[in-house]
Motif scaffolding. Structure first.
Motif, short mmCIF file in Angstrom:
data_model
loop_
_atom_site.label_atom_id
_atom_site.label_comp_id
_atom_site.label_asym_id
_atom_site.label_seq_id
_atom_site.Cartn_x
_atom_site.Cartn_y
_atom_site.Cartn_z
N GLN A 1 -1.78 -7.76 5.80
CA GLN A 1 -1.23 -6.41 5.95
C GLN A 1 -0.37 -5.99 4.76
N LEU A 2 0.10 -6.99 4.02
CA LEU A 2 1.03 -6.71 2.92
C LEU A 2 0.44 -7.08 1.57
N LEU A 3 -0.88 -7.32 1.55
CA LEU A 3 -1.49 -7.90 0.35
C LEU A 3 -1.23 -7.07 -0.90
N ASP A 4 -1.31 -5.74 -0.78
CA ASP A 4 -1.08 -4.89 -1.95
C ASP A 4 0.34 -5.07 -2.49
N LEU A 5 1.31 -5.19 -1.58
CA LEU A 5 2.70 -5.39 -2.01
C LEU A 5 2.88 -6.77 -2.65
N ILE A 6 2.24 -7.77 -2.03
CA ILE A 6 2.40 -9.15 -2.52
C ILE A 6 1.76 -9.29 -3.90
N GLU A 7 0.61 -8.63 -4.08
CA GLU A 7 -0.10 -8.79 -5.35
C GLU A 7 0.62 -8.12 -6.51
N LYS A 8 1.28 -7.01 -6.24
CA LYS A 8 1.95 -6.33 -7.36
C LYS A 8 3.43 -6.72 -7.48
N GLN A 9 3.87 -7.70 -6.66
CA GLN A 9 5.28 -8.07 -6.68
C GLN A 9 5.74 -8.59 -8.04
N GLU A 10 6.94 -8.20 -8.39
CA GLU A 10 7.59 -8.75 -9.59
C GLU A 10 9.06 -8.93 -9.32
N ASN A 11 9.75 -7.82 -9.15
CA ASN A 11 11.15 -7.86 -8.79
C ASN A 11 11.42 -6.67 -7.88
N PRO A 12 11.63 -6.85 -6.61
CA PRO A 12 11.78 -8.13 -5.90
C PRO A 12 10.46 -8.86 -5.67
N THR A 13 10.58 -10.16 -5.39
CA THR A 13 9.43 -10.95 -4.95
C THR A 13 9.38 -10.96 -3.42
N ILE A 14 8.18 -11.15 -2.92
CA ILE A 14 7.98 -11.16 -1.46
C ILE A 14 7.29 -12.47 -1.10
N ALA A 15 7.93 -13.28 -0.29
CA ALA A 15 7.35 -14.59 0.04
C ALA A 15 7.33 -14.81 1.54
N PRO A 16 6.15 -14.85 2.15
CA PRO A 16 6.08 -15.18 3.58
C PRO A 16 6.13 -16.70 3.77
N TYR A 17 6.85 -17.15 4.78
CA TYR A 17 6.87 -18.57 5.15
C TYR A 17 6.65 -18.69 6.64
#
Lengths: 413, 413
Positions: A196-212
């Motif tokens: 659901q967040l792939l577009d945000l995760i792929e273009k992340q730089e600052n801030p970074t987005i990390a699911p755990y």
């Protein structure tokens, strides 16, 4: 900064445990922008450990060790790092006091080898062990920083969160701060969340987005790098808003507290109470709640009703309901939740009944679970779940779902 | 034979997954007596991988790689090992046929990069991949054997079981076996245990003796090396007898099963049942028992009696006992154990009442715990404990002590 992680312990080389500490530390270092280039596992052997230290020191700026700080003869990490650096060990008085208190409290005689746990490398920065006896330590030498941490995760994790992360942050060459916000999700898997967040995760730089994913919950850490915490917050805010717009219904809290901790805190704040009737979770739900310090103010008690007879005798589930609908049914879940609330005189009554496996029950499939939430002044709600996984996972997930739905119900009161 | 395991994959260094392949392979190698001396994780980077290979080849006879055999550009394990050896790659026809069949069966067009998966190191022994596309391979060069295996456990495990284990067995110089016995302890810490066995541990050679603490239990693994399992057993026996002579009262079982698993199995075998009345453990004891598959045959249910009112109303603890002796007392533990057994109609009734902390209660110190064990036909026993540690540790230890004492009582029936 180039980092590597060295786990010391023959039990790892024998395959008795997996090196999950390296995974955890890698995640933590990634959060503050430190790249990890190698993981190594070496046994409890001075010569091989010394070779490993030399090799690591020749190529890395930061070397983090886990394990080998205990009281026994084969615990030799600090001795060997000290030998590499060319210094000795000294007793750390606060650590010694902790160790002595441990034995005094238990009315036990302290064996001599426990004193060894209070020894630290001369001149090192000491990290207190709030959940065990052996302290951690950090020391810089010849261009490398050596950080030594205990092996048991129950001691390692809190030490890293409280003491090691601030220590590492001030080692970073620029004075930027790394600031994070953790969003806590329930009811959605890690891969569904990522999709659901792939577009945000792929273009992340600052801030970074990390699911755990951890302990059957998914968290998302949004980390910004900036000159001040305020500037970092300003970078995080629009990203958080975008994520909330897409997945807000799964977010139950922000921060480091898990579902059971959030729920107990909210009960305390509202001066509400809860009781549980557990079939398939077999005490795991009560156990989660009562593990939170101070839960005795909000948790009265509960009944683990593993057999139909116990459901009938202690919680008044009519025999015809057990025979027609079955123990694993919407109706049983509803009656259990309402009756446990009434019998224990609490604000909420939670019930869980289901098939944890490995075998089906009453002709119902493994993973079918009903959760009942009864609350003072509100109609009782029953949720049906179909959970995947082994017995252990089904039980833990069902208990957490009960807390998640209870939190939702609580917002309506 | 000295072995090491190298996992190739940046996802491991980012902490996205744990290196469970190394754990699995270490167990498999230990079974056939191959000692593993190092685990390394290195990213998808040719230069660092090549350095890692050179370093491993200089010190180990057997080097097992996992990961980096896939179709993408960052899969480079076989290319880099081939470069180290100084040979090329060649297409393996059976593997190519498998890959082509995969796409034909699914009516999919094979992308060009999939051909890369059928390439193997020239002259290597090929291991078929029955659950994926990339084959494994083994090749010996300059005194070291290189074994390359796929990363996904679903492909790795069957390949190891079917093809790699026979390949490794024929590499062994002699036909020795390694055989272990695990002794399981409770009620004694790791350092106290080691102190009692120090003379044995210091002179160990064959068999070796390794103490190990996990989840609040201590185990001791005695491992012998011999021509046959029978000869290994003969080496283990006198050492085991010596240890039993010194510490027999703490040994509750041998093998891989934990306290709760041993207790549930023994209840099943004897067709006995149990119910629990839990105060300070708050459901953790029930949760341990019910986590064992099949526990519904022996566990009827229980009551989590967190408040005095619940102890009184549901378990008939007289108010004057709660007022004079207190909830945390020998008398309360005794009544709880006897009454929960009677109310649930079980063979055993277990009770736990104590102060889990963080604050004292009734003027009693954190860590004071009473455990009651009521059994059909035997006088009820109450044990007093003074446990150290934080809330979580006190609760987990108290629950395990209840099982340990219950097992002792069971032997008397």
């Amino acid at each position: 900064m180039r980092a590597e992680i060295i786990a010391v312990g023959t039990e790892l080389l024998l395959g008795q445990i997996a090196n999950t500490n390296a995974q955890y530390l890698s995640q933590k270092l990634a959060e503050i922008g430190i790249g990890v280039y190698f993981h190594t596992v070496v046994g409890d052997n001075t010569e091989r450990l010394l070779q490993t230290i030399r090799h690591a020191a020749s190529r890395s700026d930061l070397i983090i060790f886990t394990g080998g700080l205990g009281p026994t003869q084969d615990d030799l990490t600090k001795e060997t790092v000290a030998a590499h650096i060319g210094v000795g060990l000294e007793t750390n008085q606060p650590a010694m006091a902790t160790i002595e208190a441990f034995f005094t409290q238990r009315n036990m005689v302290m064996t001599e080898n426990n004193r060894k746990q209070a020894l630290v490398i001369e001149g090192s920065h000491v990290f207190a062990n709030d959940f065990g006896m052996a302290p951690g330590m950090g020391i810089s030498h010849a261009g490398s920083t050596f950080v030594l941490l205990p092996g048991p995760p129950s001691e390692l994790y809190p030490m890293v969160e409280r003491y090691v992360m601030p220590y590492l942050t001030q080692l970073l060459p620029d004075k930027q701060v790394f600031h994070s916000r953790v969003l806590r999700f329930y009811g959605i898997g890690e891969s569904a969340l990522e999709a659901q967040l792939l577009d945000l995760i792929e273009k992340q730089e600052n801030p970074t987005i990390a699911p755990y994913a951890k302990e059957f919950e998914v968290t998302l850490r949004i980390t910004a790098r900036a000159a001040t915490i305020e500037e970092a917050e300003a970078l995080i805010l629009p990203v958080e808003q975008e994520i909330r717009g897409r997945l807000g219904q799964y977010i139950y809290a922000t921060g480091e507290s898990s579902l059971h901790e959030v729920w107990v805190e909210e009960l305390k704040r509202r001066q509400e109470t809860v009781a549980c009737a557990e079939s398939c979770t077999g005490g795991s739900l009560a156990s989660l709640i009562t593990m939170v310090p101070g839960s005795s103010a909000v948790y009265n008690g509960g009944i683990v009703c593993y057999t139909n007879e116990v459901k009938h005798r202690f919680l008044d589930v009519p025999e015809e309901v057990l025979q027609t609908d079955g123990a694993v049914s919407e109706k049983t879940a509803l009656i259990l939740a309402e009756n446990v609330r009434e019998k224990f005189g609490t604000t909420y009554g939670l019930s869980v009944t289901g098939v944890a496996g490995p075998d089906p029950s009453e002709g119902k499939p493994v993973g079918l679970v009903y959760i009942g939430i009864a609350a003072e002044g509100l109609p009782t709600v029953v949720k049906e779940l179909r959970l995947a996984g082994k017995r252990h996972a089904i039980v833990k997930r069902a208990a957490k779902y009960a807390l998640f739905y209870a939190l939702q119900m609580q917002k309506e009161r």
